[in-house]
Design an enzyme around this catalytic site. Structure first.
Site, PDB file in Angstrom:
ATOM      1  N   TRP A  92      12.833   8.367  55.369  1.00 23.95           N
ATOM      2  CA  TRP A  92      11.438   8.780  55.574  1.00 23.95           C
ATOM      3  C   TRP A  92      10.614   7.528  55.849  1.00 23.95           C
ATOM      4  O   TRP A  92      11.011   6.425  55.461  1.00 23.95           O
ATOM      5  CB  TRP A  92      10.901   9.536  54.353  1.00 23.95           C
ATOM      6  CG  TRP A  92      10.923   8.765  53.058  1.00 23.95           C
ATOM      7  CD1 TRP A  92      11.910   8.791  52.110  1.00 23.95           C
ATOM      8  CD2 TRP A  92       9.914   7.847  52.580  1.00 23.95           C
ATOM      9  NE1 TRP A  92      11.578   7.949  51.080  1.00 23.95           N
ATOM     10  CE2 TRP A  92      10.356   7.357  51.335  1.00 23.95           C
ATOM     11  CE3 TRP A  92       8.688   7.400  53.064  1.00 23.95           C
ATOM     12  CZ2 TRP A  92       9.624   6.444  50.577  1.00 23.95           C
ATOM     13  CZ3 TRP A  92       7.951   6.486  52.313  1.00 23.95           C
ATOM     14  CH2 TRP A  92       8.434   6.018  51.082  1.00 23.95           C
ATOM     15  N   GLU A 135       4.352  -2.221  43.495  1.00 23.41           N
ATOM     16  CA  GLU A 135       5.184  -2.109  44.701  1.00 23.41           C
ATOM     17  C   GLU A 135       4.777  -3.155  45.743  1.00 23.41           C
ATOM     18  O   GLU A 135       5.628  -3.699  46.445  1.00 23.41           O
ATOM     19  CB  GLU A 135       5.062  -0.704  45.313  1.00 23.41           C
ATOM     20  CG  GLU A 135       5.623   0.423  44.459  1.00 23.41           C
ATOM     21  CD  GLU A 135       7.143   0.482  44.461  1.00 23.41           C
ATOM     22  OE1 GLU A 135       7.784  -0.258  45.231  1.00 23.41           O
ATOM     23  OE2 GLU A 135       7.703   1.259  43.669  1.00 23.41           O
ATOM     24  N   GLU A 173      12.176  -0.672  50.027  1.00 23.39           N
ATOM     25  CA  GLU A 173      11.069  -0.767  49.069  1.00 23.39           C
ATOM     26  C   GLU A 173       9.719  -0.950  49.772  1.00 23.39           C
ATOM     27  O   GLU A 173       8.692  -0.479  49.302  1.00 23.39           O
ATOM     28  CB  GLU A 173      11.303  -1.947  48.112  1.00 23.39           C
ATOM     29  CG  GLU A 173      12.386  -1.730  47.068  1.00 23.39           C
ATOM     30  CD  GLU A 173      11.926  -0.798  45.955  1.00 23.39           C
ATOM     31  OE1 GLU A 173      10.716  -0.574  45.810  1.00 23.39           O
ATOM     32  OE2 GLU A 173      12.796  -0.276  45.237  1.00 23.39           O
ATOM     33  N   HIS A 176       7.335   1.859  50.072  1.00 23.65           N
ATOM     34  CA  HIS A 176       6.664   2.422  48.884  1.00 23.65           C
ATOM     35  C   HIS A 176       5.213   1.954  48.781  1.00 23.65           C
ATOM     36  O   HIS A 176       4.296   2.761  48.636  1.00 23.65           O
ATOM     37  CB  HIS A 176       7.422   2.058  47.601  1.00 23.65           C
ATOM     38  CG  HIS A 176       8.836   2.545  47.584  1.00 23.65           C
ATOM     39  ND1 HIS A 176       9.735   2.209  46.606  1.00 23.65           N
ATOM     40  CD2 HIS A 176       9.515   3.347  48.451  1.00 23.65           C
ATOM     41  CE1 HIS A 176      10.899   2.789  46.856  1.00 23.65           C
ATOM     42  NE2 HIS A 176      10.786   3.482  47.974  1.00 23.65           N
ATOM     43  N   GLU A 226      14.796  -0.380  38.082  1.00 19.98           N
ATOM     44  CA  GLU A 226      14.851   0.738  39.032  1.00 19.98           C
ATOM     45  C   GLU A 226      14.712   2.062  38.280  1.00 19.98           C
ATOM     46  O   GLU A 226      14.049   2.975  38.747  1.00 19.98           O
ATOM     47  CB  GLU A 226      16.154   0.725  39.844  1.00 19.98           C
ATOM     48  CG  GLU A 226      16.278  -0.440  40.808  1.00 19.98           C
ATOM     49  CD  GLU A 226      15.348  -0.352  42.030  1.00 19.98           C
ATOM     50  OE1 GLU A 226      14.634   0.650  42.206  1.00 19.98           O
ATOM     51  OE2 GLU A 226      15.336  -1.316  42.812  1.00 19.98           O
ATOM     52  N   THR A 229      11.026   2.457  37.315  1.00 27.64           N
ATOM     53  CA  THR A 229      10.161   2.908  38.415  1.00 27.64           C
ATOM     54  C   THR A 229      10.482   4.357  38.796  1.00 27.64           C
ATOM     55  O   THR A 229       9.586   5.119  39.154  1.00 27.64           O
ATOM     56  CB  THR A 229      10.274   2.002  39.662  1.00 27.64           C
ATOM     57  OG1 THR A 229      11.647   1.840  39.993  1.00 27.64           O
ATOM     58  CG2 THR A 229       9.648   0.645  39.432  1.00 27.64           C
ATOM     59  N   ASP A 258      14.047   7.385  45.972  1.00 29.58           N
ATOM     60  CA  ASP A 258      14.581   6.084  46.421  1.00 29.58           C
ATOM     61  C   ASP A 258      14.970   5.225  45.218  1.00 29.58           C
ATOM     62  O   ASP A 258      16.025   4.583  45.201  1.00 29.58           O
ATOM     63  CB  ASP A 258      13.506   5.282  47.188  1.00 29.58           C
ATOM     64  CG  ASP A 258      13.447   5.640  48.661  1.00 29.58           C
ATOM     65  OD1 ASP A 258      14.213   6.513  49.106  1.00 29.58           O
ATOM     66  OD2 ASP A 258      12.610   5.031  49.365  1.00 29.58           O
ATOM     67  N   GLU A 259      14.090   5.200  44.221  1.00 25.89           N
ATOM     68  CA  GLU A 259      14.340   4.356  43.039  1.00 25.89           C
ATOM     69  C   GLU A 259      15.623   4.803  42.332  1.00 25.89           C
ATOM     70  O   GLU A 259      16.378   3.987  41.818  1.00 25.89           O
ATOM     71  CB  GLU A 259      13.165   4.396  42.050  1.00 25.89           C
ATOM     72  CG  GLU A 259      11.772   4.190  42.648  1.00 25.89           C
ATOM     73  CD  GLU A 259      11.518   2.811  43.243  1.00 25.89           C
ATOM     74  OE1 GLU A 259      12.483   2.087  43.536  1.00 25.89           O
ATOM     75  OE2 GLU A 259      10.331   2.481  43.433  1.00 25.89           O
ATOM     76  N   HIS A 262      18.524   3.401  44.125  1.00 26.30           N
ATOM     77  CA  HIS A 262      18.651   1.966  43.816  1.00 26.30           C
ATOM     78  C   HIS A 262      19.228   1.765  42.408  1.00 26.30           C
ATOM     79  O   HIS A 262      20.057   0.885  42.185  1.00 26.30           O
ATOM     80  CB  HIS A 262      17.281   1.278  43.906  1.00 26.30           C
ATOM     81  CG  HIS A 262      16.683   1.330  45.268  1.00 26.30           C
ATOM     82  ND1 HIS A 262      15.334   1.167  45.498  1.00 26.30           N
ATOM     83  CD2 HIS A 262      17.247   1.535  46.488  1.00 26.30           C
ATOM     84  CE1 HIS A 262      15.103   1.258  46.799  1.00 26.30           C
ATOM     85  NE2 HIS A 262      16.237   1.496  47.417  1.00 26.30           N
TER      86      HIS A 262
HETATM   87 FE   LIG Z   1      13.614   0.619  43.977  1.00 27.00          FE
HETATM   88 FE   LIG Z   2       9.727   0.870  44.746  1.00 25.56          FE
END
Ligand SMILES: [Fe+2]
Ligand SMILES: [Fe+2]
Length: 393
Positions: A92, A135, A173, A176, A226, A229, A258-259, A262
């Site tokens: 995205w 971020e 990242e 974000h 990670e 977050t 996403d986090e 990660h």
């Molecule tokens: Fe992350």
């Molecule tokens: Fe992030």
């Protein structure tokens, strides 16, 4: 004035700056309840660009033979870690969630967005702005990863798996901060100039996670962060939904996902280290937990509030966006994820480290309960990010 009420993870093992109104000039050495010398604070000059409240700087603590482990894991990382990156074409982008400035309906979409944001309370905005600023200090985090011996990007375009991961992780990242920044800008609810100043101060200050150029410590830190977050963006998503802004809920939710990806990658690296070197890895885990995991934006400053991070953390704690309980839960999650309780064949020191991390979460929870019981009436302070409107800590 720093809150005496909120109990947040950043202060778990440290005496507060009691009576200190200005953290930039107050150089109280923070005593660690655990007593590791590595957490003794060093004094820094009160210079405009100097980081403040630093730990004693330990460098290159991993011996060369252990650094070799990471070189031998190149192929493993390629097939086990790089698979957790998403190809750019499948990712995205911030624009997917924002009004399209080239479209006819742009102004209408913006006014809809502003209408939705009118309902969002100030304390929630403080949390969202704090998360966004965190971020936005991404250059610091890429720098931090590139301090780590054996895995750093030696050239800026190194073809090693570790360097490929770090660059692609940074690129993921980067979306974000961009997305949250643009959304908050369009909302018209926040003081963008104060926010931008905070970001500039924060990137200038850096961070002090105590990872000692040591990839064991570095990857334990990133595993923790990670997940932190993931939890925090997940909570802001939930709250946005409650406040009726479904678009914002979707934004925070997609960032949280996403986090999570990660977190999966970083915890897998540490899992591998436990397989290869259980003793060294459990010692590293205990070491990071003794130093406590400092939040990436712990040096934040807006040019006005010297305890800005503590104040932001207090609001996040009160709203349940990120709490001392989350800190303990993450620790417990990692202890289970890495099956610390099942480690065998450790030395005496290794056994102590194992015992320490396995029992720490319950000790943190007990401390939290005590702090909650002692909590006094919370004070209210102005946040420059929202034009000095008052928010309860
Ligand atoms: Fe992350
Ligand atoms: Fe992030």
């Amino acid at each position: 004035m720093a809150s005496r009420v909120a109990f947040h993870p950043q202060t778990l093992f440290f005496s507060r700056r009691e009576g200190c109104r200005d953290a930039r000039s107050c150089r109280v050495s923070m005593a660690s309840a655990i007593g590791s010398s590595a957490v003794t604070k060093v004094e820094t000059q009160n210079k405009t660009f100097a980081p403040r409240d630093l730990h004693i700087q330990v460098t290159h603590s991993l011996p060369p033979q252990k650094i070799e482990i990471f070189k031998s894991l190149e192929d493993w990382a390629e097939s086990n870690i790089l698979v957790h990156l998403k190809p750019v074409e499948k990712c995205w982008q911030p624009q997917d969630f924002l009004p399209d400035p080239s479209s006819e309906g742009f102004y209408e979409e913006v006014s809809e967005l502003r209408e939705r944001c009118k309902e969002i309370p100030d304390d929630y905005l403080v949390c969202l702005v704090g998360d966004m600023i965190t971020e936005e200090a991404l250059p610091t985090y890429q720098t931090m990863l590139n301090t780590l011996d054996g895995v750093r990007d030696e050239t800026g375009a190194s073809p090693t798996s570790w360097a490929i991961w770090t660059r692609a992780w940074t690129a993921e990242e980067n979306r974000h901060g961009d997305l949250l920044n643009k959304y908050l800008y369009l909302s018209g609810r926040v003081d963008m100039k104060q926010i931008e100043k905070t970001i500039q101060y924060l990137i200038g200050s850096g961070m002090d996670p105590g990872t000692e150029n040591n990839p064991y410590l570095g990857f334990i830190y990133t595993s923790f962060q990670e997940r932190a977050t993931f939890i925090s963006h997940g909570n802001t998503a939930r709250h946005a939904k409650e406040h009726g802004d479904l678009k914002l809920a979707q934004i925070c939710g997609i960032i949280a996902s996403d986090e999570k990806r990660h977190e999966t990658a970083y915890t897998k690296i540490v899992e591998k280290l436990f397989e290869i070197d259980p003793e060294g890895t459990v010692l590293g885990f205990a070491d990071m937990m003794k130093k406590k995991i400092s939040m990436p934006a712990h040096l934040m400053y807006d040019g006005r509030d010297s305890n800005l991070f503590e104040h932001f953390s207090a609001v996040a704690q009160r709203l349940g966006v990120y709490t001392a309980k989350d800190y303990a839960d993450i620790l417990e999650f990692l202890v289970n994820r890495w099956k610390i309780g099942d480690l065998t064949g450790l030395s005496g020191e290794g056994n102590k480290a194992q015992e320490f991390v396995c029992t720490l979460a319950s000790r943190i929870r007990r401390l939290e309960e005590r702090a909650q019981a002692k909590a006094k009436q919370a004070s209210t302070i102005p946040f420059s990010w929202i034009y000095d409107r008052q928010v309860q800590l």
